[in-house]
Motif scaffolding. Structure first.
Motif, short mmCIF file in Angstrom:
data_model
loop_
_atom_site.label_atom_id
_atom_site.label_comp_id
_atom_site.label_asym_id
_atom_site.label_seq_id
_atom_site.Cartn_x
_atom_site.Cartn_y
_atom_site.Cartn_z
N VAL A 46 0.83 -1.22 0.00
CA VAL A 46 0.00 0.00 0.00
C VAL A 46 0.86 1.26 0.00
CG1 VAL A 46 -1.66 1.33 1.36
CG2 VAL A 46 -1.98 -1.12 1.08
N LEU A 47 1.95 1.24 0.74
CA LEU A 47 2.79 2.44 0.84
C LEU A 47 3.88 2.50 -0.22
CD1 LEU A 47 3.25 2.79 4.71
CD2 LEU A 47 1.43 3.68 3.24
N GLY A 48 4.27 1.33 -0.78
CA GLY A 48 5.40 1.36 -1.71
C GLY A 48 5.29 0.45 -2.92
N LEU A 49 4.13 -0.15 -3.14
CA LEU A 49 3.88 -1.01 -4.31
C LEU A 49 4.75 -2.26 -4.35
CD1 LEU A 49 3.41 1.64 -7.17
CD2 LEU A 49 1.66 0.43 -5.87
N ARG A 50 5.35 -2.64 -3.23
CA ARG A 50 6.18 -3.84 -3.16
C ARG A 50 5.53 -4.80 -2.17
NH1 ARG A 50 11.17 -3.28 -5.44
NH2 ARG A 50 12.09 -4.85 -4.06
N SER A 51 4.89 -5.82 -2.67
CA SER A 51 4.05 -6.67 -1.84
C SER A 51 4.84 -7.78 -1.15
CB SER A 51 2.95 -7.30 -2.70
OG SER A 51 2.26 -8.30 -1.97
#
Length: 682
Positions: free
Chosen positions: A179-184
């Motif tokens: 959600v904060l950095g597009l890295r799941s």
């Protein structure tokens, strides 16, 4: 007493060598794709790695524990077939789609449920058995009593993390990095934003836990029936792997592990066993300091020297026959494999003749190989001369052939994956609103006029039966996100009472709570916590009894539209997104959470405020700083069967205002986010 395996992490070949030479019973590793540490170097030649391990008596488990997108199914099936052909001993999975793929590609390959599946109660383990899994990697947040309860009531193999980094969130339920950095994290690319300086009042680094270590509790774990002791650290150095394995072996053997050495190799201000001991307090928190790093640099060289040479791991028996006028014969046996080699004919001795002891002395010198001689039998005629060099060659040839035999990959029957065409859900009606409340104070009878369902926690339903009675057809029970093993019985009792009120619907977010709702006779509706990102998983949940489900809010609209829908599908369209599911509260003091009012707020480096929602002091949810808003995306929302609005910290009046704005397709007031629906995560 049960002797659990020691399971070591492998990020690349140097870690693999360190783990095996240090005495690990098994290793777990990823290939380049579909594993929860995609940033690791990972193993480029899996067949080579499996051959190396199997020759040395070490089992290999491959991590395939990420969520699969619909567009990745073909690639995932191809990778699954390759993994099966490499002769691995098991695969570790998160996505139920991956489980279905492996069942078809290689039905005999054991399936292990990753800790990413958030298994933390007996009902969850029972569901895994139903799905064909042979082992559960339990959530790291469980206490000894909870683990023991599951072990005593299930035949499932149980694997427990005993050393290494602690995720702040329950694994599989962390969405902060995406959600904060597009890295799941669920896709194997967690950026570890929790290790940054989050602040809570005067507390810095409020989301950073010390590393876990249960090294001193290994005998207890063995006693209660845990079968595998897992070391975390596929991103760590080989020296870390080697030291952790060696100290784990010492502890399993009843010796005292060198905790100072382990702390010097890597720690975050020391270690914690808070979850295991049921002490979830401020002592669990810590971070990596410059002092910690300096200690690490001072010990690495000695550790590296400890696994520099090949370890003699495999005991063998030798039978040597040296008879007059015949070729020398040596047979070696490792318990499973048998190899015989021949040498030159023996000669009569001119001077000193060979003795049985001199022959044994030459044959037992197995240094530099993986073998050691446990038993040597020699049949020797008197008066023969045997050059030492010939005995050495005989031994070397035999051990080389035995090693080659042990390196052969085991054969499993492997099939091509064939896509199943699931029957599409039909007769779509206009999207219905469902309201998910976190407290009864948010409820208003006007909600029943708008919503098809209103979900409330069990306590709110049972404490307000009279008020809810006129709306009973629209009320659903919302199962808590974390139901510990020791809380299952009381929850089942509550569900029975709720079902007797005439309530038919239940919201579930993991395998365990699906089982509990099914046993109590509810219609089951899946929530976003199930992490559904593909049609195979959706179909599997249908087979488990779900009536419908929310898709994961980590999936973008394009991905969602590609999912083959065998069930009605909904979307989480409003709410302060839960970034983390916590069982160790950042606001806890030295004594725990007795003095907390349950209304803490964390701030990040940009001074944004993130509310912490407490659930009866059993678990917490860290919420996003601003709400998800899709109210003005009417065209997109109409594609779904139901639209779910999640209310967490809102007042009743704020809830009603949001509902009205969504009904009118209005734009948001103030700061908001579109979440990940219009951005593609990595």
């Amino acid at each position: 007493m049960n002797k659990p395996e020691i399971l070591a992490p492998v990020g690349a070949m140097p870690q693999l060598i360190a783990a095996v030479r240090s005495g690990a019973d098994a290793v777990y590793m990823g290939t380049k794709n579909f594993n929860a540490r995609r940033n690791a170097e990972n193993i480029s030649d899996l067949k080579e790695a499996v051959a190396y391990c199997h020759a040395r008596g070490v089992r290999v488990y491959v991590t395939f524990n990420t969520l699969l997108l619909e567009k990745e199914i073909d690639a995932a099936a191809k990778e699954a077939k390759y993994i099966a052909e490499c002769g691995v001993d098991a695969v570790i999975l998160q996505d139920l789609a991956a489980a279905e793929i492996f069942k078809q590609v290689c039905p005999t390959l054991p399936l292990h449920a990753s800790t990413q599946m958030s298994i933390h109660n007996l009902a969850g383990v029972q569901m895994l058995e139903k799905l064909g899994f042979s082992r559960a990697v339990l959530a790291r947040e469980m206490s000894k009593k909870e683990i023991q309860y599951i072990a005593e009531n299930s035949s499932m193999e149980l694997e427990v993390f005993i050393h290494g980094a602690h995720c702040m969130s329950v694994s599989g339920q962390c969405y902060m990095s995406s959600v904060l950095g597009l890295r799941s994290g669920n896709r194997g690319l967690c950026a570890q934003p929790c290790r940054l300086d989050w602040r809570l009042g005067k507390k810095n680094y409020a989301l950073s836990l010390k590393d876990l270590s249960l090294m001193q509790s290994i005998s207890e774990l063995a006693e209660i029936g845990v079968c595998s002791l897992k070391i975390e650290g596929r991103m760590k150095r080989p020296e870390y792997v080697a030291s952790a394995v060696r100290e784990c072996i010492r502890a399993r053997n009843g010796e005292k592990p060198d905790m100072q050495l382990l702390g010097n190799v890597f720690s975050r201000s020391g270690f914690t066993d808070g979850y295991f001991r049921g002490r979830r307090n401020a002592q669990m928190f810590g971070r990596r300091t410059d002092e910690d790093a300096a200690k690490t640099a001072s010990v690495l060289k000695n550790i590296e020297n400890s696994y520099r040479n090949e370890a003699q791991l495999i005991g063998i028996s030798m039978q040597c026959e040296i008879l007059r006028g015949r070729e020398m014969k040596l047979t070696v046996f490792d318990g499973e494999n048998n190899v015989t080699v021949w040498g030159n004919k023996s000669q009569d001795a001119m001077n000193a003749a060979a003795t049985v002891d001199s022959v044994k002395s030459a044959l037992e010198k197995c240094g530099g190989t993986i073998f050691y001689a446990e038993n040597i039998e020699v049949d020797l005629d008197d008066g023969l001369f045997i050059p030492r060099s010939e005995l050495n060659a005989l031994r070397q040839n035999a051990l080389a052939e035995l090693l080659s035999l042990r390196e052969k990959l085991p054969k499993r029957e492997v099939f091509d994956y064939k896509k199943e065409e699931y029957k599409a859900q039909v007769d779509k009606k206009s999207a219905e609103y469902r309201l998910i409340l976190s407290d009864f104070s948010q409820f208003d009878n006007k909600m029943a006029e708008i919503a098809s369902m209103i979900a409330l926690y069990p306590k709110d339903i049972l404490n307000n039966k009279e008020t809810l009675a006129p709306y009973i057809e629209k009320i659903a029970v919302r199962i808590p996100a974390f139901v510990g093993a020791l809380d299952e019985k009381s929850l089942c009792e509550s569900l029975t009472k709720i079902r007797e009120l005439g309530i038919k619907h239940g919201f579930a977010g993991n395998l365990g709570t699906i089982r509990l709702l099914a046993d109590a006779g509810f219609n089951i509706h899946g929530t976003h916590n199930l992490n559904i990102t593909n049609g195979i998983a959706l179909e599997t949940y249908k087979e488990l009894g779900l009536s419908d489900a929310e898709v994961s809010f980590e999936a973008d609209m394009r991905t969602i539209s590609s999912i083959k829908k065998s069930l009605p599908v909904g979307i989480l369209a409003y709410g302060y997104l839960p970034l983390m599911l916590l069982r160790s509260c950042p606001n806890a003091n030295e004594k725990g959470c007795s003095s907390c009012n349950g209304k803490a707020v964390l701030t990040d480096r940009k001074n944004k405020r993130f509310p912490l929602l407490c659930h009866e002091k059993k678990y917490q949810e860290l919420l996003n700083s601003c709400p998800l808003w899709l109210g003005d995306k009417k065209t997109d929302l109409e594609k779904f069967d139901h639209i779910d609005l999640l209310f967490t910290k809102e007042t009743k009046e704020e809830c009603l205002s949001v509902i009205e704005q969504y009904s009118n397709a209005e734009k948001a007031d103030g700061e908001f986010t579109r979440g990940l629906y219009y951005r593609e995560i990595l």
